[in-house]
Design a protein around this motif. Structure first.
Motif, PDB file in Angstrom:
ATOM      1  N   GLU A 121       3.585  64.048 -26.532  1.00 26.01           N
ATOM      2  CA  GLU A 121       2.634  65.190 -26.008  1.00 26.01           C
ATOM      3  C   GLU A 121       1.274  65.238 -26.718  1.00 26.01           C
ATOM      4  O   GLU A 121       0.281  65.288 -26.232  1.00 26.01           O
ATOM      5  N   LEU A 122       1.448  65.230 -28.002  1.00 25.10           N
ATOM      6  CA  LEU A 122       0.309  65.386 -28.921  1.00 25.10           C
ATOM      7  C   LEU A 122      -0.556  64.133 -28.830  1.00 25.10           C
ATOM      8  O   LEU A 122      -1.662  64.211 -28.604  1.00 25.10           O
ATOM      9  N   TYR A 123      -0.002  63.143 -28.632  1.00 30.22           N
ATOM     10  CA  TYR A 123      -0.902  61.532 -28.405  1.00 30.22           C
ATOM     11  C   TYR A 123      -1.408  61.796 -27.129  1.00 30.22           C
ATOM     12  O   TYR A 123      -2.568  61.477 -27.069  1.00 30.22           O
ATOM     13  N   ALA A 124      -0.539  62.113 -25.999  1.00 28.30           N
ATOM     14  CA  ALA A 124      -1.331  62.294 -24.721  1.00 28.30           C
ATOM     15  C   ALA A 124      -2.588  63.116 -24.895  1.00 28.30           C
ATOM     16  O   ALA A 124      -3.660  62.959 -24.118  1.00 28.30           O
ATOM     17  N   ALA A 125      -2.332  64.362 -25.365  1.00 26.90           N
ATOM     18  CA  ALA A 125      -3.326  65.266 -25.437  1.00 26.90           C
ATOM     19  C   ALA A 125      -4.618  64.741 -26.322  1.00 26.90           C
ATOM     20  O   ALA A 125      -5.877  64.927 -25.818  1.00 26.90           O
ATOM     21  N   SER A 126      -4.343  64.089 -27.372  1.00 28.54           N
ATOM     22  CA  SER A 126      -5.468  63.629 -28.251  1.00 28.54           C
ATOM     23  C   SER A 126      -6.244  62.730 -27.684  1.00 28.54           C
ATOM     24  O   SER A 126      -7.478  62.529 -27.657  1.00 28.54           O
ATOM     25  N   ALA A 127      -5.370  61.572 -27.190  1.00 31.62           N
ATOM     26  CA  ALA A 127      -6.116  60.291 -26.380  1.00 31.62           C
ATOM     27  C   ALA A 127      -6.844  61.186 -25.251  1.00 31.62           C
ATOM     28  O   ALA A 127      -7.985  60.132 -25.110  1.00 31.62           O
ATOM     29  N   THR A 185       0.422  59.592 -34.284  1.00 31.86           N
ATOM     30  CA  THR A 185       1.158  60.660 -34.302  1.00 31.86           C
ATOM     31  C   THR A 185       2.487  60.881 -33.851  1.00 31.86           C
ATOM     32  O   THR A 185       3.321  61.473 -34.238  1.00 31.86           O
ATOM     33  N   THR A 186       2.727  59.783 -33.111  1.00 32.29           N
ATOM     34  CA  THR A 186       4.044  59.550 -32.476  1.00 32.29           C
ATOM     35  C   THR A 186       5.367  59.260 -33.502  1.00 32.29           C
ATOM     36  O   THR A 186       6.514  59.412 -33.405  1.00 32.29           O
ATOM     37  N   VAL A 187       4.717  58.481 -34.595  1.00 35.79           N
ATOM     38  CA  VAL A 187       5.367  58.157 -35.816  1.00 35.79           C
ATOM     39  C   VAL A 187       5.750  59.466 -36.595  1.00 35.79           C
ATOM     40  O   VAL A 187       6.840  59.725 -37.088  1.00 35.79           O
ATOM     41  N   PHE A 188       4.478  60.257 -37.029  1.00 36.78           N
ATOM     42  CA  PHE A 188       4.786  61.255 -37.931  1.00 36.78           C
ATOM     43  C   PHE A 188       5.201  62.616 -37.191  1.00 36.78           C
ATOM     44  O   PHE A 188       5.718  63.380 -38.157  1.00 36.78           O
ATOM     45  N   VAL A 189       5.018  62.851 -36.143  1.00 35.57           N
ATOM     46  CA  VAL A 189       5.759  63.929 -35.596  1.00 35.57           C
ATOM     47  C   VAL A 189       6.727  63.829 -34.448  1.00 35.57           C
ATOM     48  O   VAL A 189       6.567  63.621 -33.502  1.00 35.57           O
ATOM     49  N   GLY A 199      -5.438  53.379 -30.522  1.00 35.84           N
ATOM     50  CA  GLY A 199      -4.269  52.998 -31.299  1.00 35.84           C
ATOM     51  C   GLY A 199      -4.070  53.662 -32.693  1.00 35.84           C
ATOM     52  O   GLY A 199      -2.906  53.753 -33.228  1.00 35.84           O
ATOM     53  N   GLY A 200      -5.102  54.102 -33.632  1.00 38.19           N
ATOM     54  CA  GLY A 200      -4.933  54.959 -34.418  1.00 38.19           C
ATOM     55  C   GLY A 200      -4.478  56.380 -34.095  1.00 38.19           C
ATOM     56  O   GLY A 200      -3.485  56.780 -34.899  1.00 38.19           O
ATOM     57  N   LEU A 201      -4.539  56.723 -33.039  1.00 35.20           N
ATOM     58  CA  LEU A 201      -3.826  58.195 -32.590  1.00 35.20           C
ATOM     59  C   LEU A 201      -2.444  57.993 -32.429  1.00 35.20           C
ATOM     60  O   LEU A 201      -1.833  59.084 -32.407  1.00 35.20           O
TER      61      LEU A 201
END
Length: 122
Positions: free
Chosen positions: A99-105, A89-93, A84-86
Motif C-alpha cells: 500500500e505504501l509503495y502504491a501510494a508513493s509511486a 519500501t516493500t522490502v523494509f515495511v 524502482g527506488g521506491l
C-alpha cells in the motif's frame, strides 16, 4: 519538449497509474491526489518563473517541434528508475509495504503528470 512528446509522456503516466490502481485502488487514488495538489501549486509558480526568465533573457525564437523518441524514452526510463527506488519500501515495511509503495509511486507519477500537463498549453 514539444507538444507530441508531452502528450506521449502523459499517456505513459496514465498507464503507470492504471497499473498501480489495478492492485491497490485506494492507495493509488490517495497518492495521486497527494502528488497532484502540490504539483498544481508548483505549476503556477513555474509559469511565473518562466515568464520572468523570458522577460529578462528574451523569448526563445524557435520552439521544438516533432517527436524525438529518445528524449521521451529517457524521461520515462528515469521515472521508472525512481519507481524502482521506491520499491524498496516493500522490502523494509513488511505488512503495509504494498500500500505504501502504491501510494508513493502514484504521488510521484501524479506530480510528474500534472507538471507535464500544465506545460501543454505553451
Amino acid at each position: 519538449m514539444s507538444r507530441p512528446e508531452r502528450l506521449l509522456l502523459l499517456v505513459f503516466f496514465t498507464v503507470v497509474l492504471a497499473l498501480l490502481g489495478r492492485t491497490e485502488l485506494v492507495s493509488t487514488a490517495v497518492g495521486a491526489v497527494a502528488g497532484g495538489v502540490p504539483a498544481l501549486l508548483a505549476a503556477g509558480r513555474l509559469t511565473r518563473l518562466s515568464g520572468r526568465m523570458d522577460a529578462t533573457l528574451g523569448e526563445v525564437e524557435q520552439r521544438p517541434t516533432g517527436l524525438r523518441p529518445a528524449r521521451v524514452a529517457v524521461r520515462a526510463g528515469l521515472h521508472l528508475l525512481v519507481l524502482g527506488g521506491l520499491l524498496l519500501t516493500t522490502v523494509f515495511v513488511p505488512f503495509i509495504g504494498d500500500e505504501l509503495y502504491a501510494a508513493s509511486a502514484a504521488a510521484v507519477t501524479g506530480f510528474a503528470a500534472v507538471l507535464t500537463a500544465a506545460r501543454l498549453r505553451r
